[in-house]
Design a protein around this motif. Structure first.
Motif, PDB file in Angstrom:
ATOM      1  N   GLU A  84       0.718  -1.149  -0.120  1.00  0.00           N
ATOM      2  CA  GLU A  84       0.109   0.001  -0.038  1.00  0.00           C
ATOM      3  C   GLU A  84       0.770   1.269  -0.040  1.00  0.00           C
ATOM      4  O   GLU A  84       1.472   1.387   0.995  1.00  0.00           O
ATOM      5  CB  GLU A  84      -0.973   0.095   1.120  1.00  0.00           C
ATOM      6  CG  GLU A  84      -1.654  -1.149   1.266  1.00  0.00           C
ATOM      7  CD  GLU A  84      -2.816  -0.982   0.029  1.00  0.00           C
ATOM      8  OE1 GLU A  84      -3.097   0.020  -0.513  1.00  0.00           O
ATOM      9  OE2 GLU A  84      -3.645  -2.131   0.042  1.00  0.00           O
ATOM     10  N   ASP A  86       0.066   4.211   0.126  1.00  0.00           N
ATOM     11  CA  ASP A  86      -0.719   5.427   0.896  1.00  0.00           C
ATOM     12  C   ASP A  86      -0.451   4.768   2.286  1.00  0.00           C
ATOM     13  O   ASP A  86      -1.132   3.589   2.515  1.00  0.00           O
ATOM     14  CB  ASP A  86      -2.059   5.468   0.347  1.00  0.00           C
ATOM     15  CG  ASP A  86      -2.743   6.559   1.395  1.00  0.00           C
ATOM     16  OD1 ASP A  86      -3.081   6.089   2.514  1.00  0.00           O
ATOM     17  OD2 ASP A  86      -3.311   7.671   1.018  1.00  0.00           O
ATOM     18  N   ALA A  89      -4.037   3.993   4.022  1.00  0.00           N
ATOM     19  CA  ALA A  89      -4.563   2.698   3.648  1.00  0.00           C
ATOM     20  C   ALA A  89      -3.796   1.611   4.129  1.00  0.00           C
ATOM     21  O   ALA A  89      -4.465   0.651   4.108  1.00  0.00           O
ATOM     22  CB  ALA A  89      -4.289   2.907   2.095  1.00  0.00           C
ATOM     23  N   SER A  92      -5.375   1.074   7.462  1.00  0.00           N
ATOM     24  CA  SER A  92      -6.563   0.514   7.507  1.00  0.00           C
ATOM     25  C   SER A  92      -6.591  -1.029   6.973  1.00  0.00           C
ATOM     26  O   SER A  92      -7.482  -1.589   7.551  1.00  0.00           O
ATOM     27  CB  SER A  92      -7.445   1.463   6.411  1.00  0.00           C
ATOM     28  OG  SER A  92      -8.767   1.154   6.408  1.00  0.00           O
ATOM     29  N   GLN A 182     -14.336   1.063  10.572  1.00  0.00           N
ATOM     30  CA  GLN A 182     -14.028   2.289   9.861  1.00  0.00           C
ATOM     31  C   GLN A 182     -14.405   3.366  10.443  1.00  0.00           C
ATOM     32  O   GLN A 182     -13.668   4.632  10.297  1.00  0.00           O
ATOM     33  CB  GLN A 182     -14.749   1.927   8.475  1.00  0.00           C
ATOM     34  CG  GLN A 182     -14.599   2.897   7.458  1.00  0.00           C
ATOM     35  CD  GLN A 182     -12.788   2.450   6.950  1.00  0.00           C
ATOM     36  OE1 GLN A 182     -12.628   1.366   6.622  1.00  0.00           O
ATOM     37  NE2 GLN A 182     -12.312   3.717   6.923  1.00  0.00           N
ATOM     38  N   ASP A 186     -11.652   6.384  10.725  1.00  0.00           N
ATOM     39  CA  ASP A 186     -12.140   7.760  10.144  1.00  0.00           C
ATOM     40  C   ASP A 186     -11.887   8.818  11.372  1.00  0.00           C
ATOM     41  O   ASP A 186     -11.583  10.093  11.188  1.00  0.00           O
ATOM     42  CB  ASP A 186     -13.519   7.957   9.696  1.00  0.00           C
ATOM     43  CG  ASP A 186     -13.615   7.355   8.446  1.00  0.00           C
ATOM     44  OD1 ASP A 186     -12.653   7.065   7.865  1.00  0.00           O
ATOM     45  OD2 ASP A 186     -14.785   7.012   7.837  1.00  0.00           O
ATOM     46  N   ARG A 189      -8.020   9.626  11.345  1.00  0.00           N
ATOM     47  CA  ARG A 189      -7.253  10.289  10.087  1.00  0.00           C
ATOM     48  C   ARG A 189      -7.221  11.631  10.265  1.00  0.00           C
ATOM     49  O   ARG A 189      -8.156  12.406  10.855  1.00  0.00           O
ATOM     50  CB  ARG A 189      -7.860   9.827   8.722  1.00  0.00           C
ATOM     51  CG  ARG A 189      -9.301  10.054   8.737  1.00  0.00           C
ATOM     52  CD  ARG A 189      -9.813   9.291   7.444  1.00  0.00           C
ATOM     53  NE  ARG A 189      -8.951   9.470   6.168  1.00  0.00           N
ATOM     54  CZ  ARG A 189      -8.971   8.980   5.019  1.00  0.00           C
ATOM     55  NH1 ARG A 189      -9.640   7.547   5.053  1.00  0.00           N
ATOM     56  NH2 ARG A 189      -8.130   9.272   4.130  1.00  0.00           N
ATOM     57  N   PRO A 193     -13.026  11.761   5.566  1.00  0.00           N
ATOM     58  CA  PRO A 193     -13.507  10.405   5.905  1.00  0.00           C
ATOM     59  C   PRO A 193     -13.857   9.592   4.849  1.00  0.00           C
ATOM     60  O   PRO A 193     -14.257  10.025   3.819  1.00  0.00           O
ATOM     61  CB  PRO A 193     -14.803  10.361   6.769  1.00  0.00           C
ATOM     62  CG  PRO A 193     -15.304  11.953   6.484  1.00  0.00           C
ATOM     63  CD  PRO A 193     -14.041  12.585   6.160  1.00  0.00           C
ATOM     64  N   SER A 194     -13.586   8.274   5.026  1.00  0.00           N
ATOM     65  CA  SER A 194     -14.009   7.205   3.724  1.00  0.00           C
ATOM     66  C   SER A 194     -15.313   6.716   4.036  1.00  0.00           C
ATOM     67  O   SER A 194     -15.766   6.923   5.146  1.00  0.00           O
ATOM     68  CB  SER A 194     -12.654   6.311   3.811  1.00  0.00           C
ATOM     69  OG  SER A 194     -12.914   5.425   5.159  1.00  0.00           O
ATOM     70  N   PRO A 195     -15.792   6.129   2.819  1.00  0.00           N
ATOM     71  CA  PRO A 195     -17.064   5.668   3.013  1.00  0.00           C
ATOM     72  C   PRO A 195     -17.216   4.524   4.005  1.00  0.00           C
ATOM     73  O   PRO A 195     -16.289   3.602   4.077  1.00  0.00           O
ATOM     74  CB  PRO A 195     -17.451   5.261   1.682  1.00  0.00           C
ATOM     75  CG  PRO A 195     -16.589   5.720   0.761  1.00  0.00           C
ATOM     76  CD  PRO A 195     -15.276   6.023   1.599  1.00  0.00           C
TER      77      PRO A 195
END
Length: 210
Positions: A84, A86, A89, A92, A182, A186, A189, A193-195
């Motif tokens: 990864e 990122d 990422a 996560s 998740q 979020d 971070r 935020p991510s879905p």
């Protein structure tokens, strides 16, 4: 004939041992550290004699399961770091993979059933600590992860979210773990935020019986 049969026997023994450890991990998640050894042998597809030939007692089996889980979690961390680009990422991916290992459900194995000073366990925990800290530090240095958290915060959160809740054996809570992880991520971070996976959890969901 001897030179052919001996390696085959060794390979079979290695596969049997791996099957027993995998079956024991599942049984310990389902039933705790006192899961019946007969049930573990049945899940592994081996006889009781094969189980005892590989593991002299429950304590030895639990130690090997603990080491196997730590090694799998470390493998996830190394893979996330390597694959990864990122750094958030990578964190996560590692968190979700560690949750799939059900490390919270296996925490009880370490309490009173293994020797905390066993050299193998000490080395494995030290390596897990280092690789997790490296993941967190990389994301913090990149400005993607808040600076006021440590690797311990992440592992504690994963453990808590994958630990069976008292009195909820009738509830199917596993399907909410990645959604709530998740939400946790979020909150850690420093950017948008991510879905969230899945859907919103309702009160009816919490009363659903398996």
């Amino acid at each position: 004939m001897t030179t052919v049969a001996a390696p085959r026997r060794r390979a079979d023994a290695t596969r049997n041992r791996a099957r027993i450890v995998a079956a024991a991990r599942e049984a310990f998640v389902d039933h705790g550290a006192m899961a019946p050894l007969d049930e573990i042998a049945r899940r592994a597809g081996v006889g009781n004699a094969t189980l005892y030939r590989n593991f002299a007692d429950r304590r030895t089996l639990i130690q090997q399961v603990t080491l196997a889980v730590i090694e799998r979690v470390m493998a996830h961390a190394h893979a996330a770091t390597a694959e990864e680009p990122d750094s958030f990422a990578a964190v996560s991916r590692f968190v979700h993979a560690a949750a799939d290992e059900r490390i919270g459900a296996l925490c009880s194995l370490l309490s009173g059933t293994t020797d905390p000073n066993d050299p193998e366990l000490v080395d494995a925990r030290a390596e897990l600590k280092q690789v997790t800290e490296d993941l967190i530090t990389r994301a913090q240095d990149d400005g993607l992860l808040r600076s006021d958290i440590g690797a311990g915060d992440v592992l504690v959160a994963v453990s808590q979210l994958t630990r069976p809740l008292p009195g909820t054996g009738c509830l199917d809570l596993d399907r909410f773990v990645h959604r709530h992880l998740q939400l946790l991520l979020d909150g850690l971070r420093t950017v948008a935020p991510s879905p969230l996976p899945g859907r919103a959890v309702t009160l009816e969901d919490l009363t659903h019986r398996v």
